[in-house]
Scaffold this motif. Structure first.
Motif, PDB file in Angstrom:
ATOM      1  N   UNK A  47     -10.192  -3.340   3.981  1.00  0.00           N
ATOM      2  CA  UNK A  47      -9.650  -3.645   2.671  1.00  0.00           C
ATOM      3  C   UNK A  47      -8.164  -3.384   2.569  1.00  0.00           C
ATOM      4  N   UNK A  48      -7.641  -3.604   1.382  1.00  0.00           N
ATOM      5  CA  UNK A  48      -6.210  -3.530   1.116  1.00  0.00           C
ATOM      6  C   UNK A  48      -5.658  -2.123   1.317  1.00  0.00           C
ATOM      7  N   UNK A  49      -4.487  -2.064   1.932  1.00  0.00           N
ATOM      8  CA  UNK A  49      -3.780  -0.796   2.086  1.00  0.00           C
ATOM      9  C   UNK A  49      -2.968  -0.559   0.822  1.00  0.00           C
ATOM     10  N   UNK A  50      -3.204   0.554   0.169  1.00  0.00           N
ATOM     11  CA  UNK A  50      -2.528   0.865  -1.087  1.00  0.00           C
ATOM     12  C   UNK A  50      -1.090   1.327  -0.829  1.00  0.00           C
ATOM     13  N   UNK A  51      -0.190   1.181  -1.807  1.00  0.00           N
ATOM     14  CA  UNK A  51       1.195   1.651  -1.652  1.00  0.00           C
ATOM     15  C   UNK A  51       1.253   3.128  -1.264  1.00  0.00           C
ATOM     16  N   UNK A  52       2.049   3.449  -0.256  1.00  0.00           N
ATOM     17  CA  UNK A  52       2.196   4.826   0.202  1.00  0.00           C
ATOM     18  C   UNK A  52       1.082   5.299   1.119  1.00  0.00           C
ATOM     19  N   UNK A  53       0.119   4.450   1.413  1.00  0.00           N
ATOM     20  CA  UNK A  53      -1.025   4.824   2.248  1.00  0.00           C
ATOM     21  C   UNK A  53      -0.797   4.315   3.667  1.00  0.00           C
ATOM     22  N   UNK A  54      -1.045   5.158   4.675  1.00  0.00           N
ATOM     23  CA  UNK A  54      -0.937   4.686   6.053  1.00  0.00           C
ATOM     24  C   UNK A  54      -2.209   3.931   6.427  1.00  0.00           C
ATOM     25  N   UNK A  55      -2.116   3.142   7.502  1.00  0.00           N
ATOM     26  CA  UNK A  55      -3.210   2.226   7.852  1.00  0.00           C
ATOM     27  C   UNK A  55      -4.504   2.959   8.164  1.00  0.00           C
ATOM     28  N   UNK A  56      -4.429   4.024   8.954  1.00  0.00           N
ATOM     29  CA  UNK A  56      -5.651   4.733   9.337  1.00  0.00           C
ATOM     30  C   UNK A  56      -6.318   5.368   8.127  1.00  0.00           C
ATOM     31  N   UNK A  57      -5.529   5.935   7.230  1.00  0.00           N
ATOM     32  CA  UNK A  57      -6.108   6.522   6.014  1.00  0.00           C
ATOM     33  C   UNK A  57      -6.795   5.459   5.169  1.00  0.00           C
ATOM     34  N   UNK A  58      -6.155   4.298   5.061  1.00  0.00           N
ATOM     35  CA  UNK A  58      -6.754   3.199   4.303  1.00  0.00           C
ATOM     36  C   UNK A  58      -8.052   2.738   4.946  1.00  0.00           C
ATOM     37  N   UNK A  59      -8.051   2.660   6.265  1.00  0.00           N
ATOM     38  CA  UNK A  59      -9.251   2.233   6.983  1.00  0.00           C
ATOM     39  C   UNK A  59     -10.398   3.208   6.745  1.00  0.00           C
ATOM     40  N   UNK A  60     -10.114   4.499   6.853  1.00  0.00           N
ATOM     41  CA  UNK A  60     -11.152   5.502   6.630  1.00  0.00           C
ATOM     42  C   UNK A  60     -11.697   5.412   5.205  1.00  0.00           C
ATOM     43  N   UNK A  61     -10.803   5.256   4.230  1.00  0.00           N
ATOM     44  CA  UNK A  61     -11.242   5.162   2.837  1.00  0.00           C
ATOM     45  C   UNK A  61     -12.092   3.917   2.609  1.00  0.00           C
ATOM     46  N   UNK A  62     -11.633   2.767   3.111  1.00  0.00           N
ATOM     47  CA  UNK A  62     -12.359   1.515   2.896  1.00  0.00           C
ATOM     48  C   UNK A  62     -13.743   1.541   3.542  1.00  0.00           C
TER      49      UNK A  62
END
Length: 335
Positions: A47-62
């Motif tokens: 899913x979408x990477x939020x502003x200020x979020x790094x790619x790996x953190x976004x991946x884990x959250x999604x």
């Protein structure tokens, strides 16, 4: 894969984190809700990477939100840029090597494991096509050698290799005039397609559609002639490379994979300088695309090539000169 309001031509592309989960030759994918962008199509979760979020953190959250798993280890796999009519997207694709939990459609979406060979039969968004091709890539890339057998004589060993499981073939016949080459290519393409294999032509990209082939393999000279991908995403684009700069050029063109050589001494070029496995491994580590090892490769070199970061082996003489082509191809195709 959640997406926001369509972008305009002046805005930045929608940056999306995508996760590849594999298990026993299968890949876990989800299906988009019918009322969403690209609705009803299968996709790789993320899913979408939020502003200020790094790619790996976004991946884990999604993946926590979508699949109910906790990603513990992942590595960058590839990036895909694609322009739809209503938005541009940048897919940041990662392979998940370790996670906790059982993946499932936590938000009610259809979610299943599919064998890699089943994926081409499913409908995916256009932006996912480069990912599908890379997942499909086999451990063996065969390069033709009709001079050894003659044009007609080469058909028999090629068919034996295809029956044994070879699925990716490069037609490289630099001694043939263009008309002769294209006529031969149409014959070889039909043979490859009957066995579910893909054929790439070591020729000008314009020959591909005329010969019903599946893509082009750019030699060193052609690699430097282009500033963008010479064929659209429906076709394969591969490149011959011998250095870090040539690998960078292949990446700039959006090539699907590269062949890096020569790794070891070859009978066709005795005494020529070689990379060796150490230098090959260093170059693979910096390449943002799959790389096949070429030059003096033997069946027993596949494990070493994988350890060096290669997708697999590209082979000419060692395959066609083998006492049992079937045994050699089977050993590689099943690895």
């Amino acid at each position: 894969m959640s997406e926001s309001t369509p972008s305009t031509g002046a805005s930045s592309p929608l940056h999306v984190a995508v996760g590849i989960l594999t298990q026993g030759g299968k890949v876990f994918i989800t299906r988009r809700f019918p009322d969403s962008h690209q609705g009803g199509k299968w996709e790789f979760p993320g899913g979408k990477i939020e502003p200020g979020e790094d790619t790996l953190s976004a991946l884990k959250r999604e993946l926590r939100e979508e699949l109910g798993i906790e990603v513990q280890d992942a590595r960058a796999y590839m990036q895909v840029r694609h322009a739809y009519q209503d938005r541009d997207v940048l897919l940041d694709v990662w392979r998940i090597s370790r996670y906790q939990g059982t993946p499932h459609g936590r938000e009610g979406q259809e979610a299943k494991w599919f064998a890699c060979v089943e994926l081409p039969q499913l409908e995916f968004p256009e932006a996912d096509q480069p990912i599908l091709r890379r997942l499909w890539l086999p451990p063996l890339y065969l390069i033709s050698d009709s001079r050894r057998f003659g044009k007609d004589g080469f058909l028999a060993p090629l068919e034996r290799a295809l029956k044994a499981g070879a699925r990716l073939v490069q037609l490289r016949e630099p001694h043939m005039p263009l008309d002769e080459f294209e006529e031969y290519a149409r014959l070889i393409a039909g043979l490859c397609h009957r066995h579910g294999a893909h054929l790439l032509l070591n020729a000008e990209p314009e020959s591909v559609s005329r010969c019903n082939a599946d893509g082009v393999h750019l030699n060193g000279k052609r690699l430097t002639q282009y500033s963008s991908r010479p064929l659209d995403d429906h076709f394969w684009v591969a490149a011959s490379c011998h250095s870090a700069e040539e690998l960078r050029q292949a990446e700039r063109l959006g090539a699907d994979f590269a062949v890096l050589s020569p790794v070891a001494p070859t009978s066709s070029h005795p005494g020529a300088a070689t990379l060796g496995w150490e230098a090959f491994s260093r170059l693979c580590a910096t390449a943002n695309l799959p790389v096949y090892a070429l030059g003096g490769m033997r069946v027993q070199d596949l494990a070493r090539a994988h350890q060096a970061g290669a997708q697999g082996l590209a082979m000419v003489s060692q395959i066609w000169g083998a006492n049992s082509i079937e045994r050699a191809v089977t050993a590689l195709a099943s690895s």
